[in-house]
Design an enzyme around this catalytic site. Structure first.
Site, mmCIF file in Angstrom:
data_model
loop_
_atom_site.group_PDB
_atom_site.id
_atom_site.type_symbol
_atom_site.label_atom_id
_atom_site.label_comp_id
_atom_site.label_asym_id
_atom_site.label_seq_id
_atom_site.Cartn_x
_atom_site.Cartn_y
_atom_site.Cartn_z
ATOM 1 N N ARG A 238 1.988 8.669 16.863
ATOM 2 C CA ARG A 238 2.217 7.525 15.983
ATOM 3 C C ARG A 238 3.706 7.289 15.717
ATOM 4 N NH1 ARG A 238 -0.183 3.783 13.065
ATOM 5 N NH2 ARG A 238 -2.322 3.767 13.735
ATOM 6 N N THR B 269 0.829 -1.212 0.000
ATOM 7 C CA THR B 269 0.000 0.000 0.000
ATOM 8 C C THR B 269 0.863 1.262 0.000
ATOM 9 O OG1 THR B 269 -0.170 -0.001 2.393
ATOM 10 C CG2 THR B 269 -1.930 -1.119 1.178
ATOM 11 N N SER C 95 0.982 -3.285 15.669
ATOM 12 C CA SER C 95 1.411 -2.989 17.035
ATOM 13 C C SER C 95 0.734 -3.905 18.051
ATOM 14 C CB SER C 95 1.068 -1.553 17.401
ATOM 15 O OG SER C 95 1.619 -0.670 16.476
ATOM 16 N N THR C 96 -0.550 -4.133 17.888
ATOM 17 C CA THR C 96 -1.288 -4.938 18.873
ATOM 18 C C THR C 96 -1.604 -6.318 18.310
ATOM 19 O OG1 THR C 96 -2.425 -2.834 19.320
ATOM 20 C CG2 THR C 96 -3.132 -4.735 20.573
ATOM 21 N N ARG D 111 3.610 4.005 21.666
ATOM 22 C CA ARG D 111 2.664 5.119 21.830
ATOM 23 C C ARG D 111 1.494 4.738 22.735
ATOM 24 N NH1 ARG D 111 1.614 2.626 17.024
ATOM 25 N NH2 ARG D 111 -0.505 2.493 16.185
ATOM 26 N N ASP E 78 -11.538 -0.347 16.805
ATOM 27 C CA ASP E 78 -10.335 -1.024 16.295
ATOM 28 C C ASP E 78 -9.200 -0.038 16.042
ATOM 29 O OD1 ASP E 78 -11.783 -3.382 16.300
ATOM 30 O OD2 ASP E 78 -12.481 -3.086 14.262
ATOM 31 N N ASN F 197 -6.064 3.675 3.424
ATOM 32 C CA ASN F 197 -7.274 3.428 2.613
ATOM 33 C C ASN F 197 -7.010 2.944 1.192
ATOM 34 O OD1 ASN F 197 -9.150 3.966 4.619
ATOM 35 N ND2 ASN F 197 -8.929 6.163 4.301
ATOM 36 N N GLY G 122 -1.444 -4.746 10.913
ATOM 37 C CA GLY G 122 -2.063 -4.873 12.236
ATOM 38 C C GLY G 122 -3.579 -4.849 12.152
ATOM 39 N N ASP G 123 -4.196 -4.585 13.311
ATOM 40 C CA ASP G 123 -5.666 -4.569 13.376
ATOM 41 C C ASP G 123 -6.261 -3.484 12.479
ATOM 42 O OD1 ASP G 123 -5.625 -6.576 15.333
ATOM 43 O OD2 ASP G 123 -5.251 -5.096 16.898
#
Ligand SMILES: Nc1ncnc2c1ncn2[C@@H]1O[C@H](COP(=O)(O)OP(=O)(O)OP(=O)(O)O)[C@@H](O)[C@H]1O
Ligand SMILES: CCCCCCCCCCCCC/C=C/[C@@H](O)[C@H](CO)NC(=O)CCCCC
Ligand SMILES: [Ca+2]
Length: 443
Positions: free
Chosen positions: A213, A78, A149-150, A219, A404, A82, A105-106
């Site tokens: 970020r 990407t 990250s998560t 963060r 999310d 978006n 990530g999520d």
């Protein structure tokens, strides 16, 4: 160990060349019969998620496995936020593929789900803005290669954040249905939530962390400490429709494990969800209060930072979401509550916490019917909880919802679970016999 899968070589020895060729042919034929296995995949890589390792992880750890397994791929790295969502929504020739892969990530996974689900509704002429519409289910499964990250969706559906394990679940063609929450503001669709929808504490953490970020995954820790110290609470009304079956509860300690949340086990749930929209107030409960946090978890939200998750007994695909209400409490009590997310203690075992398993819920902030973030940025319409100077640290009257990891533009929202809307290349968290024994003894 720890839910991680690895490749292993098996050497077959045979007496002559022609037997060997026969074996190779027989094995290839058998593999072709495994129709669950994807042959062509469309891969989206977010190069800036998490520690910015997405491209490296895919090239080094995943692509060689796809190649070995004769899975062909088209890869899109990407170029902006978006990009993947818009490509899926309008351009991608989805008939060419057996599945999608999300490297990120999520937040990146959320983009892919939004693109795919919106495309499916457009193709089927379903109006997403209608909160009562029955949504069409996409036919393509999605695989998640964790590189964020998560990575809570990967962790909660596989049991580990490991690119090789995820790649192998894709290759063998596993399938795990997953609930999705649709979020509306009046009759306008805002977003889907796949993991955590949070107002108050998590909303504030996310708003603050977006400004940081550049710090990468750290963060969240910094924003978490700051939000904890601010100790804000927010007033509002939560209305919800409880899931009527009494077989499961958010406090039953029965964690969602491989094989539990499959369509054949949950058929009755999908039918009860299609109730007419006009009947929606029957059986609803209403709670007014001052909340430190209002959280909705449609899966456990387990992640390395909280291995059992925000709602340890939430199920991946049962058509329900666990609604967690944390009322105003002291700093030390809130700290104890947070700490219990990181150890074995029960984070719901506090007088100021309640948890409900629900199918739908609404949230309305106090003193406002149509608060939007645009309103909040205008001082004139800003209504503090305590008029004038106060000592309660109320800070501001409204928090915002994180969905999310994204901030929603409205605070008054209506949420509805879409049972098993999407399917992942996963099989849920597998359990060893010792672990099963442990759960049994716990119960
Ligand atoms: N090329 C890109 N440039 C900038 N932003 C991007 C790009 N591709 C995707 N994004 C956006 O980056 C956001 C964050 O990505 P991602 O979810 O992969 O990582 P993360 O935020 O570090 O992880 P997590 O969501 O697990 O906390 C996504 O919401 C996505 O819309
Ligand atoms: C005293 C120690 C206190 C520790 C408290 C830990 C509680 C952790 C619960 C974490 C639940 C995460 C749910 C996942 C949400 C993701 O969709 C989202 C986007 O990636 N990430 C966060 O919201 C990131 C959220 C980070 C919150 C800190
Ligand atoms: Ca669920």
């Amino acid at each position: 160990g720890k839910h991680q899968w690895r490749c292993s070589d098996v050497v077959f020895l045979c007496p002559d060349q022609s037997t060997c060729e026969q074996w190779v042919k027989a094995i290839s034929n058998q593999i072709t019969l495994l129709t669950n296995r994807p042959k062509r995949l469309l891969v989206y890589i977010n190069p800036i998620g998490g520690k910015k390792q997405g491209k490296w992880i895919y090239d080094q750890k995943v692509a060689p496995l796809f190649h070995k397994a004769c899975v062909s791929t088209d890869v899109i790295v990407t170029e902006r936020a978006n990009h993947a969502k818009e490509h899926l929504q309008t351009e991608a020739d989805l008939d060419k593929y057996d599945g999608l892969v999300c490297v990120g990530g999520d937040g990146m996974f959320s983009e892919i789900v939004h693109g795919l689900v919106t495309r499916t509704q457009n193709d089927n002429k379903v109006d997403l803005n209608d909160p009562g519409a029955e949504l069409a289910r996409p036919s393509l499964r999605i695989g998640i290669i964790p590189a964020g990250s998560t990575d809570c969706i990967c962790f909660s559906t596989v049991g580990t954040n490991d690119p090789v394990t995820s790649a192998l679940h894709i290759i063998v063609g596993d399938s795990q249905p997953m609930d999705v929450c649709s979020v509306h503001h009046n009759n306008s669709f805002l977003r889907f939530s796949l993991s955590l929808l949070g107002y108050g504490f998590y909303g504030d953490v996310l708003s603050d962390s977006e400004r940081k970020r550049w710090l990468g995954p750290a963060r969240y820790d910094l924003a978490g400490v700051k939000t904890f110290l601010n100790h804000n609470y927010y007033e509002g009304t939560v209305s919800f429709l409880p899931a009527e079956d009494d077989v499961s509860s958010p406090r039953d300690k029965l964690q969602c494990r491989s094989g539990m949340c499959l369509p054949e086990n949950t058929k009755q749930l999908t039918s009860t969800l299609l109730m007419p929209f006009s009947d929606r107030r029957d059986g609803w409960k209403v709670i007014n209060g001052k909340f430190m946090a209002v959280n909705a978890a449609c899966m456990s939200c387990a992640c390395p930072r909280s291995p059992k998750g925000l709602s340890p007994a939430a199920h991946l695909a049962d058509g329900t979401v666990d609604l967690i209400l944390v009322r105003k409490c002291s700093r030390i009590d809130f700290f104890r509550h947070l700490l219990r997310h990181t150890n074995k203690d029960d984070q719901f075992d506090h007088v100021f916490v309640e948890v409900h398993r629900v199918k739908k819920f609404d949230f309305q902030p106090r003193n406002s019917e149509t608060v939007s973030l645009e309103d909040l940025s205008e001082k004139s319409t800003f209504t503090p909880v305590c008029p004038g100077p106060c000592t309660c640290n109320c800070g501001s009257a409204h928090s915002s919802w994180t969905c999310d990891g994204e901030i929603l533009p409205h605070i008054a929202i209506q949420v509805s679970v879409q049972c098993q809307l999407v399917h992942l290349f996963a099989r849920g968290i597998e359990e060893t016999q010792e672990q099963q024994q442990f759960v049994f003894e716990d119960l």
